[in-house]
Design an enzyme around this catalytic site. Sequence first.
Site, short mmCIF file in Angstrom:
data_model
loop_
_atom_site.label_atom_id
_atom_site.label_comp_id
_atom_site.label_asym_id
_atom_site.label_seq_id
_atom_site.Cartn_x
_atom_site.Cartn_y
_atom_site.Cartn_z
N GLU A 109 -45.17 -45.20 55.04
CA GLU A 109 -45.30 -46.31 55.97
C GLU A 109 -45.98 -45.79 57.22
O GLU A 109 -45.76 -44.66 57.63
CB GLU A 109 -43.93 -46.91 56.37
N ASN B 61 -51.85 -48.03 64.01
CA ASN B 61 -52.27 -46.63 63.98
C ASN B 61 -53.50 -46.47 63.09
O ASN B 61 -53.46 -45.89 62.01
CB ASN B 61 -51.12 -45.74 63.52
N TYR C 126 -55.35 -41.71 55.75
CA TYR C 126 -54.69 -41.95 54.47
C TYR C 126 -55.63 -42.60 53.47
O TYR C 126 -55.65 -42.23 52.29
CB TYR C 126 -53.43 -42.79 54.66
#
Length: 138
Positions: A98, A103, A110
Amino acid sequence: MEAGDVAAVSAIEASVFSMPWSADDFLEMIQADYAYYYVALYDGKIAGCCGIRDIAGEGEITNVVVDASLRRQKIARTMLEHMLAKAEERGIGAYTLEVRCSNLPAIRLYESLGFLGEGVRPGFYDKPKEDALIMWKR
């Protein structure tokens, strides 16, 4: 990560996150047989850490943090690549995490590692209250 690293790692967490893990939280995880935590060194000092828990063959990434003064030097990427390779060696085949929806640098990192946003946890974070993007790499 070793027990002697916990104080430095928890200090980095406290300087970066509004809801940091405590030293006891990290100590508990590095003593668990289903969790794997790694630190990155920069000029001989701890620059960051990342951790993953093996939950029935799936990896739950719990922490990724880099000292704010050392960001944008590929430390997080290097830690994550190492951690994911080690997890694969242990038979972990899918990974989840998570991240705060705001962000964007972390989300881009990611995504560059193959994670995709697959859902949202409304109000998951406090200080400030914010939704979490659920990401998976399968």
